[in-house]
Scaffold this active site. Structure first.
Site, PDB file in Angstrom:
ATOM      1  N   LYS A   9       0.824  -1.204   0.000  1.00 55.62           N
ATOM      2  CA  LYS A   9       0.000   0.000   0.000  1.00 55.62           C
ATOM      3  C   LYS A   9       0.866   1.266   0.000  1.00 55.62           C
ATOM      4  CE  LYS A   9      -3.650  -2.204   2.725  1.00 55.62           C
ATOM      5  NZ  LYS A   9      -4.446  -2.030   3.961  1.00 55.62           N
ATOM      6  N   PHE A  57     -16.141   3.403   6.922  1.00 56.97           N
ATOM      7  CA  PHE A  57     -14.749   3.742   6.599  1.00 56.97           C
ATOM      8  C   PHE A  57     -14.433   3.661   5.105  1.00 56.97           C
ATOM      9  CE2 PHE A  57     -14.871  -0.780   7.814  1.00 56.97           C
ATOM     10  CZ  PHE A  57     -14.338  -1.375   6.678  1.00 56.97           C
ATOM     11  N   THR A  91      -4.761  -8.021  10.464  1.00 56.08           N
ATOM     12  CA  THR A  91      -5.071  -6.724   9.861  1.00 56.08           C
ATOM     13  C   THR A  91      -4.701  -5.570  10.787  1.00 56.08           C
ATOM     14  OG1 THR A  91      -6.872  -7.731   8.610  1.00 56.08           O
ATOM     15  CG2 THR A  91      -6.936  -5.342   8.843  1.00 56.08           C
ATOM     16  N   ARG A 102       2.962  -6.728   9.137  1.00 57.13           N
ATOM     17  CA  ARG A 102       2.156  -5.735   9.860  1.00 57.13           C
ATOM     18  C   ARG A 102       2.604  -5.582  11.310  1.00 57.13           C
ATOM     19  NH1 ARG A 102      -3.294  -8.174   7.230  1.00 57.13           N
ATOM     20  NH2 ARG A 102      -3.335  -6.909   5.325  1.00 57.13           N
ATOM     21  N   ASN A 112      -1.411  -0.378   7.206  1.00 54.27           N
ATOM     22  CA  ASN A 112      -0.873  -1.661   7.678  1.00 54.27           C
ATOM     23  C   ASN A 112       0.000  -2.343   6.618  1.00 54.27           C
ATOM     24  OD1 ASN A 112      -2.797  -2.646   5.910  1.00 54.27           O
ATOM     25  ND2 ASN A 112      -3.959  -3.772   7.454  1.00 54.27           N
ATOM     26  N   HIS A 115      -1.779  -5.581   1.482  1.00 58.56           N
ATOM     27  CA  HIS A 115      -3.065  -6.262   1.298  1.00 58.56           C
ATOM     28  C   HIS A 115      -2.754  -7.593   0.641  1.00 58.56           C
ATOM     29  CE1 HIS A 115      -7.089  -7.265  -0.171  1.00 58.56           C
ATOM     30  NE2 HIS A 115      -6.476  -7.590  -1.290  1.00 58.56           N
TER      31      HIS A 115
END
Length: 135
Positions: A9, A57, A91, A102, A112, A115
């Site tokens: 990410k 969210f 997560t 993570r 985090n 994915h």
């Protein structure tokens, strides 16, 4: 051989840990069969996270994932989905074991670092979205 989609990410890219994530994937015995650095457009982000569309969210998730470049990869190997998810950790980085991506680098449930697809169905759908030539 099973395939899964892995994203590093924007927080992982910004923090310069792309190489660390790739090294962990390779040390686990998984093979990277496709990889691309790109900035996600809003349409693709919404399609990727469609299961969260009704959640409060969702907007912040789309804003976060489109907020900078990310690395998209197709990773292949024996039980690749489960293997990568064990590397990634929970997560929530607070709950992720030390030694997981993570657990070592994540800041919160959004920032985090990575994915990974959570099922065969998700992997097929996500690979088709990011790498249509491989679907």
């Amino acid at each position: 051989m099973e395939r899964t989609l892995v994203l590093i990410k924007p927080d992982g890219v910004r923090r310069n840990i792309i190489g660390e994530v790739i090294s962990r994937i390779e040390r686990k015995g998984l093979k990277i069969v496709a990889m691309e650095l790109r900035t996600l457009d809003e349409e693709t982000a919404k399609a990727h996270y469609e299961e969260h569309v009704e959640k409060p969210f969702f907007s912040s998730l789309v804003e976060f994932i489109t907020g900078g470049p990310l690395v998209a990869m197709v990773v292949e190997g024996n039980r690749a989905i489960e293997a990568f998810r064990s590397l990634a950790g929970a997560t929530d980085p607070v709950l992720a074991a030390p030694g997981t991506i993570r657990g070592d680098y994540g800041l919160d449930v959004q920032a985090n670092i990575v994915h990974g697809s959570d099922s065969t169905y998700s992997a097929e759908r996500e690979i088709k979205l990011f790498f249509p030539d491989l679907a």
